[in-house]
Write an enzyme that holds these catalytic residues in place. Sequence first.
Site, PDB file in Angstrom:
ATOM      1  N   TRP A  86       0.107   2.122  -7.466  1.00 53.55           N
ATOM      2  CA  TRP A  86       1.005   1.299  -6.660  1.00 53.55           C
ATOM      3  C   TRP A  86       2.300   1.052  -7.445  1.00 53.55           C
ATOM      4  CZ3 TRP A  86       2.940  -3.694  -7.610  1.00 53.55           C
ATOM      5  CH2 TRP A  86       3.669  -4.244  -6.538  1.00 53.55           C
ATOM      6  N   ASP A 135       1.587   0.446   8.501  1.00 51.53           N
ATOM      7  CA  ASP A 135       1.157   0.223   7.119  1.00 51.53           C
ATOM      8  C   ASP A 135      -0.354   0.426   6.976  1.00 51.53           C
ATOM      9  OD1 ASP A 135       1.389  -0.518   4.474  1.00 51.53           O
ATOM     10  OD2 ASP A 135       2.471  -2.372   4.903  1.00 51.53           O
ATOM     11  N   ASP A 184       6.615   0.444  -2.728  1.00 54.18           N
ATOM     12  CA  ASP A 184       6.959  -0.979  -2.680  1.00 54.18           C
ATOM     13  C   ASP A 184       7.874  -1.347  -3.837  1.00 54.18           C
ATOM     14  OD1 ASP A 184       5.647  -1.605  -0.391  1.00 54.18           O
ATOM     15  OD2 ASP A 184       3.895  -2.492  -1.350  1.00 54.18           O
TER      16      ASP A 184
HETATM   17  C1  GLA Z   1       2.891  -3.532   2.218  1.00 57.43           C
HETATM   18  C2  GLA Z   1       4.139  -2.726   2.474  1.00 57.43           C
HETATM   19  C3  GLA Z   1       5.348  -3.627   2.392  1.00 57.43           C
HETATM   20  C4  GLA Z   1       5.216  -4.738   3.401  1.00 57.43           C
HETATM   21  C5  GLA Z   1       3.912  -5.475   3.204  1.00 57.43           C
HETATM   22  C6  GLA Z   1       3.647  -6.445   4.318  1.00 57.43           C
HETATM   23  O1  GLA Z   1       2.826  -3.979   0.911  1.00 57.43           O
HETATM   24  O2  GLA Z   1       4.234  -1.676   1.596  1.00 57.43           O
HETATM   25  O3  GLA Z   1       6.538  -2.898   2.619  1.00 57.43           O
HETATM   26  O4  GLA Z   1       5.298  -4.202   4.704  1.00 57.43           O
HETATM   27  O5  GLA Z   1       2.804  -4.603   3.126  1.00 57.43           O
HETATM   28  O6  GLA Z   1       2.461  -7.105   4.152  1.00 57.43           O
END
Ligand code: GLA
Length: 732
Positions: free
Chosen positions: A198, A477, A547
């Site tokens: 991640w 997602d 992220d």
């Molecule tokens: C994940 C996604 C983020 C966001 C969050 C929302 O982590 O990668 O971009 O959308 O979920 O909970």
Amino acid sequence: MNIIWHDRSKQFHLYNDKISYIIGVTPVGELGNIYFGRRIHDKEDMSYVVNRMGLANVAVDPDTESYSRELNRQEYPSFGTTDFGTQAYEIECENGSRVSSFVYKDHEIFKGKKGLSGLPATYADESEAMTLEVHLKDDLAGMCLTLSYTIFDKYPVITRHAVFANKGAAAVKLTRALSMCLDLPDQDYDLMHFCGAWARERIPDVKRLSPGAVSIESKRGVSSANENPFVIVKRPLTDDRAGEAMGFSFVYSGNFLAKAECDTFGRTRLLMGIHPDRFTWPLDNGESFETPEVVIAWTSEGLNDLSQTYHALYNNNLVRGIGKNTPRPIIINNWEATFMDFDEEKILSIVKKAKEAGVELFVLDDGWFGERNDDTAGLGDWVENRDKLPQGMAGLSSKVNAMGMKFGFWIEPEMVNPNSNLYRRHPEWALSVPGRKASLGRHQLVLDFSRPEVVDYIFEMLEKVISGADVSYIKWDMNRSLTEVFSQGHEAKDQGTIYHRYVMGVYSLYERLRKAFPEILFESCSSGGNRYDAGMLYYAPQAWCSDNTDAMDRIMIQYGTSYGYPISSIGAHVSAVPNQQTGRSVPIKTRADVAYFGTFGYELDLNTLDDGEFEEVKEQIAFMKKYRELLQFGRFYRLRSPFESDQCAWMVVSEDKKKAIFALYCMRSNVNQLPGFLKLQGLDDDTVYVLRGEEYYGDELMNLGVTLTGLSSNILTTGQDYLSYVEVLEAK
Ligand code: GLA
């Protein structure tokens, strides 16, 4: 492009201008590999490649008494007779035997390419590709096997997959069904794979191959951030600019295995497919199993060329619908700006400012549904939270539209929180083993998408929300790995099918939503880049890359991603500083200079910027609108690796070579260095290009390079980290 069948020698030659792929029926009637690489002349008979020289301690076929599978390159090998390497497939017969042998029966050659059922795959019309289907049979097991090969006309690409069909009376179990095997005659190779976790996805790693095996795999139920289902096998000296390499891209989003195995006779076997662990597919009479597709590309001109093949092929022959070869809307997403703490007023203030800056589409992220105020509740309850959105999605979308912006929102349809109405009603719809506690990931469980009724239910809920509103975009997602993969909707004998059925369920929901709402652009996401694969691109032409939105880290993540996936697919936004993942504060110019090489957007509340920065944002958006077609669909070249120095550089060139944009990022300033030159690529030698008002020949820019002093007197010496330069070149 052509596929020739030599009836006498029983050999096939698939070729186009660049590559040849030659296979033939072996002395025992199975399929063997003869050659893969640069295009060579066609010949009636190349059976001289068959080795009949006996070696000590080698088992031979009883009929030929000289042929050993172990000493000959196989096309889709089994284990249990005379090949001792890793097998491509395994069938367990009713009596427990796992020995099988598929011999050539007949074949079909046709123009174009067939689709795969329920699976993503590259597509091609009759002028773009030709397909060979070789039909093989194992009479004793009552099984038929079809090995399918498509060669593209314009690309040095072969796609492969296999179909097993049980035509016999007895039931069998498929305990392994990889999509391909390629036996190569030597071992002078490096394996490049893209690993991470991640927030640090797809970082290239290179291993020298030597006797023994290397497995790149995911058993997380998703293709994963830890290893990507794309690998490159290259000659050790091959780099981005020159040299021979092959790519293997798995068009699939679940468990996978990519294995490179070097034997002790100097040869290499490459395998790719669904991970055989926890895979068992029962096949009764009349049933069949189709493996996903692998896209194999070849180059003799370096890894930039290999990547460009994947970029073009995936843009033209994998991505479908609304995103296909279309510059992507500039997005603002509220996630990092508000997390789940928002109401309509807050959202509309973000939208208003974004509209003023020129942003085109607003995305409402997580937190709009059910009792979703933090990540412990609500997943599965796809109805609007009226405290936050008093008039629901319909009301918000019409307000956003009225402000002149398109609207989209976030979903995570494969998940359920134990604290949700859905789970309270249907606990048996979560993957879990009765009597055992199910592991949680981000406080959530995974819905059992192997059950069609679960997929139907989620479809209906989402359909209701979407059709009530004006929706142009959906961010889909998926935020955890699969554990306790047991389906309460399937019998004991079918539990080995669940990982794959789950993926098929995801694909089927995607397909239904795409069909019901063809005007919606999907972006896939999985805690960032946890499911960034070619399979997803078939449904969602772009993917939230990571992220981690820190520009310095994004340089590395996007650089690694570019090896196998088009720039148009790379979800990239400018976010606030200090960065939420790294704490780093990178200038807003540099943040945008990185995000330009992707889909581009903002992941912050523009109201928080000062006037100067807001003006800069307006200019960034104007720049992106002017050049996004080139940035997203131009020919992309990696110029300088962030893994080898404190700088990174890359560029894009238009198809007609009249326009180009290059970017140079200085990740860390270095004291007392000469600025040096940056050699560009892909330009036309004789064309005069204008760069910052000065004229240069293409060959000059590519061989002598751009002087970095000329570009900026201080890139290396200001003592400032994180500087970047994005420059446009235009033919005079
Ligand atoms: C994940 C996604 C983020 C966001 C969050 C929302 O982590 O990668 O971009 O959308 O979920 O909970």
